[in-house]
Design a protein around this motif. Structure first.
Motif, mmCIF file in Angstrom:
data_model
loop_
_atom_site.group_PDB
_atom_site.id
_atom_site.type_symbol
_atom_site.label_atom_id
_atom_site.label_comp_id
_atom_site.label_asym_id
_atom_site.label_seq_id
_atom_site.Cartn_x
_atom_site.Cartn_y
_atom_site.Cartn_z
ATOM 1 N N TYR A 125 23.184 50.977 75.610
ATOM 2 C CA TYR A 125 24.591 50.757 75.927
ATOM 3 C C TYR A 125 25.484 51.688 75.121
ATOM 4 N N MET A 126 25.195 51.823 73.831
ATOM 5 C CA MET A 126 25.997 52.717 72.994
ATOM 6 C C MET A 126 25.954 54.145 73.526
ATOM 7 N N ASN A 127 24.775 54.586 73.932
ATOM 8 C CA ASN A 127 24.643 55.939 74.458
ATOM 9 C C ASN A 127 25.358 56.114 75.793
ATOM 10 N N ALA A 128 25.457 55.041 76.559
ATOM 11 C CA ALA A 128 26.128 55.110 77.860
ATOM 12 C C ALA A 128 27.643 54.972 77.723
ATOM 13 N N HIS A 129 28.126 54.588 76.544
ATOM 14 C CA HIS A 129 29.567 54.395 76.331
ATOM 15 C C HIS A 129 30.013 55.195 75.103
#
Length: 482
Positions: free
Chosen positions: A170-174
């Motif tokens: 999620y962090m990498n996608a946001h």
């Protein structure tokens, strides 16, 4: 004697029966429970299930059906046809997503319906770990259960098990969110000069957030993570900046301040919004007050929850937690006194056990015991000790000095490295049978860094007068007033 002979065959028969029971195969028992069904392969059983037809189409289109070849046992959680139809179109043109979706409905080995309150974590072929509890899997209920084939079991469920992102995914996608961007920046940026530059075994563990706060890539763990909006994250980092003056370097100090804002926003258990407790305690022992009204939205992950905050909820005083240094955990000694060093277990007047250190009758003048601390904030500290003098008939004195962690060449002898003194407290009496804390005074730490507290004995070799004893040192950081 006659009773012995009569009982012998009976005992023997019982042993045979017990042996047969103990050697029974659980899969044989499973087969007996599903007699008439276990001769058919699992795929054939699924083909005859009306409510699995749509999932079976995706199973074959993904190629995952080739895994169900009878060589291993699996459990398939087949969503009802209407649920599969609702998502099938979104998977048609993405082979990777389709395979991941299908694999998220299949677990290795056989798993019957779990109707108990004990959570069983199932590892799916997708690599995700789903909770199987109270007659549900990942929140999806069952309409048909424990349908056995020769090489596995299938259940029909009321919802699709769409693979969720882990917190790291999620962090990498946001990356556009500042908190996430900063954490990802730590992959390549070392917060401190002493940080490891590269870990050949795991590149990402050079990231201080993953190595020191929590490895949020781990699907076996569960996390709760709070996220501030960009403006609040920036304002909080600026507000905390005076406590992390790192070598008077503005950029490094600001990065460290950002780190200290977010490190206390990750917690090891997963809580949805409705079940958040009123207070959470971070890994660094910081109390985090939970204000549900400040949560603007929540996101469920494969290994936890993210809660977005529309305002900060963690006051700076909460972050200024006391630092304890245990006496029985020294870093080093100024002389070899192992045979005169004792780790003692004692009981205080309230019945609580504690362990301390006592160095007695060692014959060394001004013996020093060194300790080290974690990195400490740049502020003023009150210092206390608890030191129990319970075996000597006399009162003795000892003192604490605070020294820099980093060494530098000695002015008198450039080949010798020394630690500069930050502050040295005066010699203080260690009274007899005093279990209470003793206040030593305060000192100011100008730089965010580790320190080396040193416990020093009196400058004499006389037994009984140069004793050292320490349960703990306590450092209490003070709030800055300007």
């Amino acid at each position: 004697m006659r009773k012995y002979h009569i009982l012998t065959p009976i005992i023997g028969l019982l042993c045979v029966l017990l042996l047969q029971i103990s050697c029974s195969d659980p899969w044989d028992e499973h087969a007996r429970d599903n007699e008439g069904l276990t001769n058919e392969p699992l795929l054939e059983r699924l083909e005859k299930e009306p409510e699995s037809s749509e999932f079976l189409k995706l199973l074959r289109a993904s190629g995952v059906d080739e895994l169900l070849n009878g060589n291993n046992a699996y459990t398939v959680f087949a969503p009802e046809n209407s649920r599969v139809q609702a998502v099938a179109s979104s998977l048609q043109n993405d082979a990777e997503a389709l395979e991941r979706f299908v694999k998220n409905h299949i677990a290795v080995s056989t798993h019957r319906l779990n109707a108990s309150a004990d959570t069983v974590r199932l590892t799916m072929l997708s690599g995700k770990i789903l909770d199987f509890v109270n007659g549900e899997i990942d929140g999806a209920a069952f309409t048909k259960t424990d349908q056995a084939g020769a090489d596995g079991i299938y259940h029909v469920i009321t919802e699709v098990l769409t693979p969720r992102q882990s917190l790291w995914e999620y962090m990498n996608a946001h990356k556009d969110e500042q908190q996430n961007a900063f954490i990802l920046h730590l992959n390549d940026y070392n917060l401190h000069d002493t940080a490891v530059v590269e870990d050949p075994e795991d590149y990402y563990l050079n990231n201080e957030f993953l190595s020191e706060v929590g490895d949020v890539r781990d699907e076996t763990k569960r996390f709760t993570y709070f996220v501030l909006n960009d403006g609040d994250f920036t304002a909080e980092a600026q507000h905390f900046l005076p406590y992390v003056n790192y070598r008077n370097h503005a950029d490094s100090s600001y990065a460290i301040s950002q780190y200290h804002i977010l490190k206390d926003m990750l917690f090891d258990q997963a809580y949805d919004r409705d079940n958040l407790p009123a207070m959470l305690i971070s890994r660094s022992n910081v109390p985090f007050p939970v204000d549900r009204s400040a949560i603007s939205r929540s996101v469920r992950l494969s290994n936890g929850w993210i809660h977005y905050l529309d305002r900060p909820t963690l006051p700076i005083p909460n972050k200024l937690v006391d630092i304890y240094i245990e006496g029985e955990e020294p870093w080093g000694f100024s002389a070899s006194v192992a045979n005169r060093t004792f780790h003692r277990v004692r009981k205080d007047p309230f019945g609580e056990l504690f362990t301390d250190i006592m160095v007695q009758n060692h014959g060394v003048s001004s013996l020093q015991v060194a300790y080290q601390t974690p990195r400490m904030y740049s502020t003023t500290y009150d210092v206390y000790w608890r030191a129990l003098n319970d075996v000597q008939a006399n009162v003795f004195q000892q003192q604490v000095g605070i020294f820099e962690f980093d060494t530098r060449p000695s002015e008198e002898n450039p080949d010798q490295e020394v630690r500069e003194s930050i502050y040295v407290f005066p010699y203080t009496n260690v009274e007899q049978n005093n279990y209470s804390e003793v206040y030593l005074g305060e000192f100011h730490l100008a730089d965010y860094n580790r320190i080396v507290p040193i416990l020093r004995a009196m400058g004499t070799a006389t037994h009984g007068e140069n004793t050292l004893v320490l349960d703990y040192l306590r450092f209490v950081p003070k709030l800055k007033t300007n």
